[in-house]
Each structure stands twice: as C-alpha cells, then as structure tokens.
Design a protein around this motif. Sequence first.
Motif, short mmCIF file in Angstrom:
data_model
loop_
_atom_site.label_atom_id
_atom_site.label_comp_id
_atom_site.label_asym_id
_atom_site.label_seq_id
_atom_site.Cartn_x
_atom_site.Cartn_y
_atom_site.Cartn_z
N GLY A 1004 2.90 -16.09 -22.19
CA GLY A 1004 2.01 -16.61 -21.20
C GLY A 1004 2.48 -17.99 -20.69
O GLY A 1004 2.22 -18.32 -19.60
N LEU A 1005 3.12 -18.75 -21.86
CA LEU A 1005 3.57 -20.22 -21.45
C LEU A 1005 4.54 -20.11 -20.39
O LEU A 1005 4.66 -20.71 -19.51
N ILE A 1006 5.61 -18.98 -20.65
CA ILE A 1006 6.62 -19.03 -19.58
C ILE A 1006 6.01 -18.65 -18.08
O ILE A 1006 6.53 -18.99 -17.05
N PHE A 1007 5.21 -17.73 -18.31
CA PHE A 1007 4.56 -17.27 -16.99
C PHE A 1007 4.02 -18.41 -16.13
O PHE A 1007 4.10 -18.70 -14.91
N GLN A 1013 6.24 -23.78 -10.97
CA GLN A 1013 7.43 -24.16 -10.46
C GLN A 1013 7.75 -23.73 -8.87
O GLN A 1013 8.20 -24.44 -8.18
N ILE A 1014 7.13 -22.31 -8.75
CA ILE A 1014 7.24 -21.92 -7.43
C ILE A 1014 5.99 -22.51 -6.50
O ILE A 1014 6.18 -22.51 -5.40
N ILE A 1017 4.16 -27.46 -8.14
CA ILE A 1017 3.31 -28.14 -9.06
C ILE A 1017 3.86 -28.77 -10.21
O ILE A 1017 4.69 -28.10 -11.00
N HIS A 1018 3.69 -30.19 -10.21
CA HIS A 1018 4.40 -30.76 -11.53
C HIS A 1018 3.22 -31.52 -12.36
O HIS A 1018 3.07 -32.86 -11.89
N PRO A 1019 2.97 -30.86 -13.45
CA PRO A 1019 1.60 -31.43 -14.13
C PRO A 1019 2.26 -32.32 -14.86
O PRO A 1019 1.34 -33.43 -15.38
N TRP A 1020 3.57 -32.62 -15.06
CA TRP A 1020 3.81 -33.93 -15.99
C TRP A 1020 3.86 -35.19 -15.01
O TRP A 1020 3.44 -36.25 -15.57
N ASP A 1021 3.99 -35.23 -13.86
CA ASP A 1021 3.86 -36.28 -13.10
C ASP A 1021 2.54 -36.78 -12.68
O ASP A 1021 2.18 -37.92 -12.73
N THR A 1022 1.80 -35.68 -12.22
CA THR A 1022 0.35 -35.88 -12.42
C THR A 1022 -0.26 -36.72 -13.61
O THR A 1022 -0.97 -37.64 -13.56
#
Length: 1040
Positions: A1004-1007, A1013-1014, A1017-1022
Amino acid sequence: FQSEVEFTTKEFLSVFTSAGLAPSLEIINSTYTGVFHFNLTLYSDRVYWLIDIPRENITKNTDIAAVEEWLVRITLQYGLNIYTTEGTLLDTVREPILHWKLGTMMKKRTIQRLYPHVVDLKTTKCPCANDVALLGFVMNTTFDGVYIGLSFSGFWDYDDTQWYNLTDMVYSQVGEEHKQLSVVDMVLTNHFLVILTSLGLFISGDLRYPSSSVLMLSRVDFCGFERVDYIKGKLWYNERCFANRELFEVDYVTITFDRNRTLSEANSCFYSKEPFLEWLPCLPPVPKGTKTILSTVITFLVDQEQSSAVYLFHNQKNTIVSVRILKHNKPDLIQKFPPFSFPSSFSSPVGMIFHPRSHFLYAYGNQVWLSIDGGNTFDLIADFHDDIIKNTYHSFYTSDITLVSQSGKVYLTKAGLGKYSKIGSISDKVFTLYYDHMGFIHKLTPDHFEAGGSLAAFGNSKGIFGQAFDMGFDTALAPQYLTLNEMIFYAYVPKNEPKDRVHTKQFYDIHFGKLIHSRKTGTAYIRKVFQHNTPEGFLSSVIAELIDPFGIEEVNESSCLSSSLSISEAGNHSYKLSLQLQSKYNDISDEKTVVIPGYSSFLITTILDNENALAVATMPEIVPHNMTFQKDSWFLYNFGKRNGQTWNIYAKPCNYWFQQHDDSLSLSVLKYIDLGKSHTLKMKVIPNTKRKTLEIPLLQVIVGNPNLLEVKVEGYFDETDITLISLHLFGYFQGSTSLEFIVWGASTECYVTTFVPMLKSSCSYLKSMHHIPSETIPLEDWMSGVYVNSQGFNMIKVLPINYRPPSNMGIAIPLTDHFYHADPSKPIPRNLFYKSKRSGKFKQCANATTRKECNCTNDQKFSYAVAFSDCREKVPRFKFPVIQYPVSLQVYSEDGNFPVETPYLVTVTEVNNRENWNLRHTVPENVKKMKAYLESILSVPVYNPLGLNLSIKGSELFHFRVSVVPGVSFCNLVEEFQIYVDEVPLPFPGHTLIAVAAAVLLGGLIFIAFMFQIRNIHPWDTFKKLIRRNNVNPTNITAN
C-alpha cells in the motif's frame, strides 16, 4: 566397653580409635539391610561412641500397618564380626496395636490383688514384631474380669508392661447380669485382636485405622453355645507376617469347642477370615444320604501356601488328619490327599499347629508328629507314653520349639529336625512360656517374668531350666563293638520288671543324635535307635560312633581281670562265666559287661559265687561256646547302676556351621520372584568336628508349595564334608511359599539348624520402573530452579501458581483436572471459560486454604506422579521443537537394575489428554504378532520400549505416563515424566497473518508513493512550506 573404672574404658576407646576402628550398626529385616557407621572422632568428655540416625534414613513410611521389627547388629568394625552384640528396633510409629488404649489402665497395686485368683496365663504376639505381645490372666470363678498386659519390649521387664482392664467393655456387650467373666484364649493377627472369654468371642476393629483412643470390641454370637462351652473353647491361628501385604494374603482364625456333636448341633468348630465378621462351620455341608462317622474336630487350620484346609479328627477308634481343597476361601468336600491315620498309640491328641512362617505341621498330644508336605504324611518325632504335651511354644527366628507336658517336663526340638532333647522341668503352678523376636525364651508368671540369660546362648531355652539335663535312664547298658570306631549299646530290662515300668528302661527317639558319656571316660555319638524283642533281656539298642574311647576296668578295680575266663551255656538264655584262677568276682562286678574282641559281649546279671556268674549275651549268634579266654584277652566295662549311675546321655554340642552364600546374617529372608524370572539361593554347611565321611549331603531342602515354583536343586560335598546346595527358582504363578533348609544331622544345641526363607512369586515392593532423563539435573540445582546447559539454556521451569496445561481448544482454555504448583489461597489463571471453570480439582490441597496446609514433602514436590501434581513446582524445560527425545526406561529392584526391553512392551499416554506429540520405535519380527494381539485387547497403541523416541510440536507442559502391558510381570510397572516446551513460535495462523498484513501494508505504501509521483504531488515540499509559513507569521502583540 563397660568397666568399673572410667579411665580403663577411656583407654579401651582410645586404643581402638587410634587404630582407626569404630563401631558400625547394621539394621536388617527380611528385605532390607542398612549399615551406619559411628563417628571415629571421640569427644574428650565421652566414654562411649554415639550415633544419631534420623528415622527417614531407615524408612520414610508413616502409615499404620503390619511392619517387620528390625534386627540391629553392632560390631566393632563392619565385616570383622568382632565384639558383636545384637538387639531389635521397633517402629512404634507404624505398629498397629500400640496406637490403641485397650481399656482402663491399671496400676501395679491393682494388678497385685489379682494374683491369688489367676489360674492360667495366655499369651499372643504380633506376627511381624514378636516383641509386641499381650498377656492375659485366666481368672477363677471367685473373681470376674478381663485383664490384659501389653509389652512392646518382649516381657523383659515386668514394670514395662502396661496393664488394661477390659471388663466394662465386655459387659457393655453381654450385660451386667452375667458373672464369672475371664479370658480363655487370645490371638493377635496382623490387623485384628481376637479375644475368647468365658462369656463369648470378641473381635476388635481393624487396628490400622484408629477411630478413637479406646479399642472397641464386638461380640460374635454362636447359637446354642453358653459359658460352659466357651471356657473349654480354644483359638487356632497359623502365624504369618503380612508386612508388604499381597492381595492373596489373609488371616484365618478358628475356634473349637470341646463338646459332643448332636443332630441339632452338628458343628463344634467355626472359622473366619479377616475382618472376622462372618464365622462359618469348619466342616462343609454333607449331601443327604452320605454316611459319616462322628468325630470331634480337635483342630482346623488353613494352609495358605497350598490353599487347603487341614483337619485333626479324633474319635474313640482312631485319630485322623484330613486335608481338603480350599475353594473361594471355603473347604470343599474333595479330599486333597488320602486321610492319614495315626497309630492307636496316639491316643490323646491335643492339637495341631504350623510352625510360624513355615510349612512344618506338628500334631501333638501323648506323641509328637511332624508333616513336611501339608498333612499328606507324618513322621513320629517323640512318644511320651502316659505324659501329654499340653502346649507348644515357637520361635520363628531360631526355629526353637519348646514342648511342655502336663507333668511339667520341658522338651526342645528344632523346626523340621527329627530329634529332640529334654531340657528340664517347671514347678510353677501358673506359668506360660514366650519367645521374643530374637528367639530368647521367657517364663511368665502372674507376679514376675524370667528370661533366658547368658546360659541360653543366643536364645536356647535351657537357660531358664537349669544346667544340661541328663536324658539317661535307670538301667545297665551292655556295649558291643562292631568296629574300632563303632559300637552298639544294649539297654537291659530284667525279666521280673513290671510291665508298666518296661518303657522306662529303653532307648527312644529322644536319644537319637545325643552323646553317651561314661563316668570313667569316653564319649560316643548315637546315630541310630532300634526297638526289638531279641536278644533276650534287651528290648532296645543304639548304634554309636566312638568319639573318645571308653575306659575299661583295671585289675585294682576288678580283681577278676587277672584270671582267665571260660564261657558255657546255663540255660534259659543265660550263660555262665567262670574264672579259672584264684581271682574272684566281687559284689561290684554285677551289671558290668565282659567284652571279648570278635565275639558277643556279656552283661553280668547275677554273681553265683566267687568264681561263677550268670550273664546275658548281646549277640547269641556269635557266643564262644565252651571256650576259655586268657587274661588280657577279655575286658570289663562298667555301664551299670548298682553303685550309682555310671553313664549319662546329654545333647551333643553344636557340630555344624550354617552359612548363606551371600554372607547375609539374617535368619528371616524374603525373596521376590517376578513372572518368568529366576532366582538362585546357595547354602553351605560346614562341620566343625571330624567324623566319618558322609555318603549324602547334610542339607535337606523342602518346598512348602512345590506347585508354585519350578525348583532345581544341585547338591554336592567335598572330602572335607562341606555341603553346598544351590537352588534355581522360577516363578510362573502368583502366591507365596516357604523354603526350608534343614541340617538334618545338627544337634538341638545349634543356634541354627533350619533356615526358612519366604519366597513370593509376586511383585516386590522394591521393584519399580524409572525414566532416565537425557540430562541429569543435580538436586541443588532443582532447589535453586536454575540449571544452564552448554547452550546457555535454563533447563528448569518454575510453573505458575495453580497452573493447568493447555487443551486442544487453546492455551486459554485448560480442560484438565490436574493442577500444578497448587495454592488454594491464590487465584486460578486461565479460568474465564465455562468448561475451564468446571474442570480442575485439588488433590493434595483438597480442603486446604493455603499451600502450607497442603503439607507437601520434598519428595512430593519433586515427584512426577500425577497424584502429587498439586505439589510439583518445577519441571524439566526444553526448547521448541522437541525432536526424537529418547524415552529411556529402567527397572530397579533389589537384585539390581536392567533396561526395559522386550518382552516388556509399553503403552504411552498423556495424562492431560494433549496432542501434538508422536512416538517412533522399531518392532522386531518376533514381537509384531504380540504387539497386534495386545493392541486388539487394550485398544491403545503398544510400543517397543527399546529405542523409543518422542517428538513434541506443542507448547508448555506435557505429562506422559508409560505403562508396561499386563502379562509380562506381576508388577504394575508405571512411570511418569514431564516436559515443558518453551520459546515456541506463534502458532498457526498468527505468523501467517502478521506476514500477510506486513506485505499488504508495504504494498500500500509503495502504491501511494507511485500515485504521488505520477500526479506530480510532492507531499514533502508541501510539508516544508507549511512549517516555513508558521515561522514567518509571529503572534500579534498590542501595547497600551
């Protein structure tokens, strides 16, 4: 070492101690021998050695039961047999009769008032501990009461006897209106006390189970019998010790009444087996129409070795012994042997008795007869003519049998020995005799006891009857030489002797094995006794072996020896002896014997004149007719009585040593033989005097029940006359039998003439099966609870309190009834489910409120038995998985240890009904059929114990029971062992569920990362922008 001077005693002890010598104490019974050594170090203030032996070092049992009294032997140094002294040791904790108060305790002053009213005494002793005995007063009609004395020290000291008054207890059963109450007879069996009184027969409860402090008696009713019958009643008992009792061992007691049988009262004899609640007629019912001869039952005994009933019948015509088969503890009409009829000379039979712990059966009265085959045949031992043996007294330990006649004469014989001796007489009007546990005889009278002292070497009964008794008789003897070392003595009976006195001038069986002593010098050993009618004047004779030459008359004693002698017939079976020279007969020549080598001897009966005398010939066939013998060619012997008795007959000193092959010094031995097993006994007899070479071994072997065991005997002797007997015994049927070894040539003076080991074809209480663990844990580590093996794994598991193993339904649902490490004061874990609450029962801790009240001993805490699971705290611990654990089993017995292997097949069960275990074994071809047959009968798997391996795939405690299949041993061989399996991985499906959940989560984490990525969306930058914004916008502050 006792001395009048204390300093001398200290010197003795110092000498022995400095030499490294200290006493050792040996404790022995029929199955046990333990040796304890005194401390070699002496304290300065002591003049004695001291040893302290805890009772637990000798025996751990504390239950009340018939238990053997121990023999104690102390020697200066074990094995050297020097300065030896012996005694007994009584287990008062377990002896049944000692746990009861027989009645109202009496003081000595009260007892003394009874003495003038006592007319007889009755004794009975504990079969397993002969030092525990009872003495009852038989009272006259002027004084009522039942008065019994109890001794636990063998009546050595009168003041040690505790007296009881049982009168009120008896009257509570029969009513106060009855009078003239007295003891008549008593029997103390292994577990019960039977008292015959003038008002009835009374039985105690089981002595092993004290229910109150005072012993209660119950009365047995015999319809139609009254006081006049009870006072002439008698109890009969076959004394046998039932220590370590088997199921087939039971006591029987018989009561006989001296009354004539009538049509309405057909029985005067009754018997019962313990608990003596039902008393049955001794005679089985006879079918209608069967002709019977009315005879009085003198004695009825149960032969427990051969399971038969033995009767002694007497009527006006004859005396008979009849032996019948015992079926379901009842005599059958079927005769086991043809009835044995005694000769008419046995006219006054008194009774019949088995020698204790043996198969020697004695019938006694005016004669004494012995049977060694259970009553099939009898041999005459003694004939007392007009005198009658009224009582016999027996010692199982020394095999002594003392016979007391109604005239007060006392005789001694040994069990199984075909000879006896007269040892004295008793003048006391009221007395009885009693043998203690070591074979010392005691004379008991109402006011004092007298024990056989130092004169009675090792218990020989002559000590209380004075010095050696002369068994000679009042007549002249005529010696006749057969060889240089063998001669015949003829006993002379004058023609005018009254018929009622003829029997007093003859040799009898009592003289067999005795010594003839001459007042001058000389001794001869009597080897054979004969009764005959010829030659004239001689009705009996003996063949004697010359030990010391007899002294002949000298010329200065008999001047006729200086003359020649001529012999001629005088008629009427007499011969005239004539002197040829100036010598002459004198008055003292009468009753002397002329001995001429190679010819008949002549007993001088009448002096005719100075030169002629009449004589009778000992062997008329070889009389030298009309022959003259020169002086120095004929001799004169004096065995007459004219001027006082010139000869005597005494018992022969002991002439043999008896030795057991294993050097055991116990005379009471019990050997167990298991089913299909064998045992070997070896005995040795060593003569201590030189005698003529024997042609047969000195030892006779008798098996009490030859149908029980297969017996193979090998006997041989060498040129030194040492006799060796080897017996090979094989057991196939369950039961017990005595085995008698008799030194038939021994004197009654010997301490040991008969050795009677008991053999039980049964399971020995010392035989057991044990599991041998793969790794032995020392006791101190068990106590500490820590034992780390080479892999660093602690192999001891301390169980939780009130622990129960899991069931097949799960760890949290125990279903077993067995608790481990029980403590009733603590909560019970794993007790949430209904089925778990209904299971689980305390055993040792039942009715206890705390663990302390469970009274668990150390042995119980370390026992694997499920019966003591409440006490078990620690168990062996193993790491999962347990694979191919070797189940090694051994059988331990008194004969050594041996591994359990075929034909000892076993079954294995888990006592808590757990699964997840299996066994692997190999089955030999010759065992497969037996295995299949047993499994069809037992309905459980059967395993070969050799090479048996156990694998366990479960967790926590497994409790296994291994049982040997029936049919291969008399023993119920069972062993239990426990294994605690620890560090077990999670059981299915726990491990699988965790793996699946982890895989799903990771996927689930990999998915999610892929989707981010596709979608760019960059949750870390946000997340970083959000943090930065919070730092740029500070909090607004307003100041006035």
